[in-house]
Design a protein around this motif. Structure first.
Motif, PDB file in Angstrom:
ATOM      1  N   GLU A 122      13.093  54.691   4.474  1.00 26.37           N
ATOM      2  CA  GLU A 122      12.847  54.071   3.175  1.00 26.37           C
ATOM      3  C   GLU A 122      11.687  54.740   2.442  1.00 26.37           C
ATOM      4  OE1 GLU A 122      13.129  51.726  -0.153  1.00 26.37           O
ATOM      5  OE2 GLU A 122      14.589  52.044   1.434  1.00 26.37           O
ATOM      6  N   VAL A 123      10.691  55.217   3.178  1.00 26.32           N
ATOM      7  CA  VAL A 123       9.525  55.876   2.578  1.00 26.32           C
ATOM      8  C   VAL A 123       9.959  57.073   1.733  1.00 26.32           C
ATOM      9  CG1 VAL A 123       7.439  57.218   3.137  1.00 26.32           C
ATOM     10  CG2 VAL A 123       7.933  55.085   4.372  1.00 26.32           C
ATOM     11  N   PHE A 124      11.026  57.749   2.142  1.00 29.40           N
ATOM     12  CA  PHE A 124      11.459  58.997   1.505  1.00 29.40           C
ATOM     13  C   PHE A 124      12.665  58.830   0.589  1.00 29.40           C
ATOM     14  CE2 PHE A 124       9.103  59.918   5.286  1.00 29.40           C
ATOM     15  CZ  PHE A 124       8.255  60.929   4.883  1.00 29.40           C
ATOM     16  N   ARG A 125      13.105  57.606   0.381  1.00 26.99           N
ATOM     17  CA  ARG A 125      14.334  57.360  -0.372  1.00 26.99           C
ATOM     18  C   ARG A 125      14.325  57.982  -1.757  1.00 26.99           C
ATOM     19  NH1 ARG A 125      17.079  51.672  -1.975  1.00 26.99           N
ATOM     20  NH2 ARG A 125      15.165  51.504  -3.148  1.00 26.99           N
ATOM     21  N   ASN A 158      -5.248  72.108 -21.851  1.00 27.67           N
ATOM     22  CA  ASN A 158      -5.121  70.771 -22.422  1.00 27.67           C
ATOM     23  C   ASN A 158      -5.815  69.698 -21.589  1.00 27.67           C
ATOM     24  OD1 ASN A 158      -3.499  71.287 -24.816  1.00 27.67           O
ATOM     25  ND2 ASN A 158      -1.966  71.992 -23.348  1.00 27.67           N
ATOM     26  N   ARG A 159      -6.497  70.132 -20.545  1.00 26.14           N
ATOM     27  CA  ARG A 159      -7.288  69.256 -19.679  1.00 26.14           C
ATOM     28  C   ARG A 159      -6.480  68.065 -19.156  1.00 26.14           C
ATOM     29  NH1 ARG A 159     -12.391  68.346 -23.289  1.00 26.14           N
ATOM     30  NH2 ARG A 159     -12.863  66.837 -21.647  1.00 26.14           N
ATOM     31  N   SER A 160      -5.305  68.387 -18.625  1.00 25.44           N
ATOM     32  CA  SER A 160      -4.442  67.339 -18.081  1.00 25.44           C
ATOM     33  C   SER A 160      -3.910  67.756 -16.713  1.00 25.44           C
ATOM     34  CB  SER A 160      -3.282  67.049 -19.035  1.00 25.44           C
ATOM     35  OG  SER A 160      -2.429  68.164 -19.121  1.00 25.44           O
ATOM     36  N   LEU A 161      -3.462  66.764 -15.973  1.00 29.46           N
ATOM     37  CA  LEU A 161      -2.838  67.007 -14.678  1.00 29.46           C
ATOM     38  C   LEU A 161      -1.975  65.811 -14.331  1.00 29.46           C
ATOM     39  CD1 LEU A 161      -4.432  65.160 -12.326  1.00 29.46           C
ATOM     40  CD2 LEU A 161      -6.192  66.853 -12.738  1.00 29.46           C
ATOM     41  N   ALA A 162      -1.115  66.021 -13.344  1.00 27.31           N
ATOM     42  CA  ALA A 162      -0.271  64.941 -12.844  1.00 27.31           C
ATOM     43  C   ALA A 162      -0.685  64.616 -11.415  1.00 27.31           C
ATOM     44  CB  ALA A 162       1.197  65.347 -12.888  1.00 27.31           C
ATOM     45  N   ILE A 163      -0.472  63.380 -11.035  1.00 26.81           N
ATOM     46  CA  ILE A 163      -0.660  62.931  -9.656  1.00 26.81           C
ATOM     47  C   ILE A 163       0.709  62.503  -9.157  1.00 26.81           C
ATOM     48  CG2 ILE A 163      -1.671  61.177  -8.148  1.00 26.81           C
ATOM     49  CD1 ILE A 163      -4.081  61.086 -10.044  1.00 26.81           C
ATOM     50  N   GLY A 164       1.084  62.996  -7.994  1.00 27.88           N
ATOM     51  CA  GLY A 164       2.382  62.610  -7.454  1.00 27.88           C
ATOM     52  C   GLY A 164       2.673  63.232  -6.109  1.00 27.88           C
ATOM     53  N   TYR A 165       3.974  63.333  -5.824  1.00 28.89           N
ATOM     54  CA  TYR A 165       4.428  63.753  -4.501  1.00 28.89           C
ATOM     55  C   TYR A 165       3.774  62.862  -3.445  1.00 28.89           C
ATOM     56  CZ  TYR A 165       6.198  68.002  -6.742  1.00 28.89           C
ATOM     57  OH  TYR A 165       6.869  68.884  -7.542  1.00 28.89           O
ATOM     58  N   THR A 166       3.562  61.614  -3.799  1.00 24.89           N
ATOM     59  CA  THR A 166       2.834  60.686  -2.934  1.00 24.89           C
ATOM     60  C   THR A 166       3.778  59.940  -2.011  1.00 24.89           C
ATOM     61  OG1 THR A 166       1.142  60.364  -4.638  1.00 24.89           O
ATOM     62  CG2 THR A 166       1.301  58.676  -2.931  1.00 24.89           C
ATOM     63  N   TRP A 167       3.398  59.892  -0.748  1.00 22.53           N
ATOM     64  CA  TRP A 167       4.081  59.017   0.203  1.00 22.53           C
ATOM     65  C   TRP A 167       3.068  58.537   1.235  1.00 22.53           C
ATOM     66  CZ3 TRP A 167       4.545  60.080   5.457  1.00 22.53           C
ATOM     67  CH2 TRP A 167       4.276  61.390   5.859  1.00 22.53           C
ATOM     68  N   LEU A 168       3.298  57.339   1.716  1.00 20.69           N
ATOM     69  CA  LEU A 168       2.462  56.738   2.747  1.00 20.69           C
ATOM     70  C   LEU A 168       3.345  56.179   3.841  1.00 20.69           C
ATOM     71  CD1 LEU A 168      -0.273  54.592   0.949  1.00 20.69           C
ATOM     72  CD2 LEU A 168      -0.665  56.448   2.570  1.00 20.69           C
ATOM     73  N   ALA A 169       2.872  56.294   5.070  1.00 22.39           N
ATOM     74  CA  ALA A 169       3.559  55.652   6.185  1.00 22.39           C
ATOM     75  C   ALA A 169       3.789  54.189   5.834  1.00 22.39           C
ATOM     76  CB  ALA A 169       2.713  55.761   7.451  1.00 22.39           C
ATOM     77  N   GLN A 170       4.916  53.669   6.276  1.00 21.23           N
ATOM     78  CA  GLN A 170       5.242  52.285   5.936  1.00 21.23           C
ATOM     79  C   GLN A 170       4.129  51.333   6.384  1.00 21.23           C
ATOM     80  OE1 GLN A 170       9.005  50.623   7.495  1.00 21.23           O
ATOM     81  NE2 GLN A 170       9.543  50.364   5.348  1.00 21.23           N
ATOM     82  N   THR A 190      -1.888  48.097   1.856  1.00 23.72           N
ATOM     83  CA  THR A 190      -3.147  47.906   2.579  1.00 23.72           C
ATOM     84  C   THR A 190      -4.362  48.249   1.730  1.00 23.72           C
ATOM     85  OG1 THR A 190      -3.175  50.172   3.420  1.00 23.72           O
ATOM     86  CG2 THR A 190      -2.034  48.512   4.779  1.00 23.72           C
ATOM     87  N   GLY A 191      -4.143  48.744   0.507  1.00 25.63           N
ATOM     88  CA  GLY A 191      -5.227  49.200  -0.337  1.00 25.63           C
ATOM     89  C   GLY A 191      -5.490  50.695  -0.215  1.00 25.63           C
ATOM     90  N   ILE A 192      -4.827  51.351   0.734  1.00 27.67           N
ATOM     91  CA  ILE A 192      -5.011  52.801   0.929  1.00 27.67           C
ATOM     92  C   ILE A 192      -4.604  53.557  -0.331  1.00 27.67           C
ATOM     93  CG2 ILE A 192      -4.178  54.821   2.204  1.00 27.67           C
ATOM     94  CD1 ILE A 192      -5.984  53.142   3.959  1.00 27.67           C
TER      95      ILE A 192
END
Length: 182
Positions: A27-30, A82-94, A99-101
């Motif tokens: 499910e983490v990678f769905r 343009n002083r911008s960036l994206a945050i992503g490709y994020t996944w966390l163990a189930q 948990t606030g991580i």
């Protein structure tokens, strides 16, 4: 970058075993562009791909106390002009979700982006089907800007519509206060 619950460090080959161990549920990678690794070779391939991407800076998310690998997140689409960036490709163990991580990791990334790197805009993209991610991004204080149709090809060959969120340097002081208070 060090927080109370999470430490972010540059992803490297030494994180392969942790990557595999943290990949504890399909499910983490769905909604991700890569699936759950089946074995150490698959984890090594995914870590290598994250490290080799020329427009991406991948981080390991580690438990701040034990050093256990919990997942990964990245800066990408870095645009110094343009002083911008994206945050992503994020996944966390189930087991690390809710948990606030994730919230603390994003606080660290946003603090670095706005306060150290001088960003004026940070964006996120997530699959329109990924309600959990959309909810988490909105809870950070990001604004949903709209839909990017046929934005990315999914693993199954279908086209993904992405929801784009953003946060600007004007938003950052209030968002930082909110995230720190939480």
């Amino acid at each position: 970058m060090q927080g109370q619950r999470v430490r972010l460090t540059a992803l490297d080959e030494g994180h392969v075993d942790g990557w595999l161990a943290a990949a504890d549920a399909d499910e983490v990678f769905r909604h991700l562009s890569h699936g759950r690794p089946a074995d150490r070779g698959g984890a090594a391939e995914q870590v290598g791909a994250a490290m080799a991407a020329p427009t991406r800076l991948a981080f390991a998310q580690l438990d701040a106390q034990s050093g256990e690998f919990l997942g990964s997140t990245s800066y990408y689409e870095v645009d110094p002009v343009n002083r911008s960036l994206a945050i992503g490709y994020t996944w966390l163990a189930q087991r690390a979700q809710r948990t606030g991580i994730n919230r603390e990791a994003k606080l660290l990334l946003l603090t670095r982006a706005f306060d150290a790197l001088g960003a004026v805009r940070v964006v996120w993209h997530t699959d329109e089907r990924n309600l959990q991610s959309r909810t988490a991004i909105a809870a950070l204080g990001a604004t949903a800007e709209g839909l990017l149709r046929k934005h990315r090809l999914r693993r199954d060959g279908s086209w993904r519509t992405s929801v784009q969120f953003s946060m600007t340097d004007d938003d950052w002081p209030a968002v930082r206060a909110l995230l720190v208070a939480r």
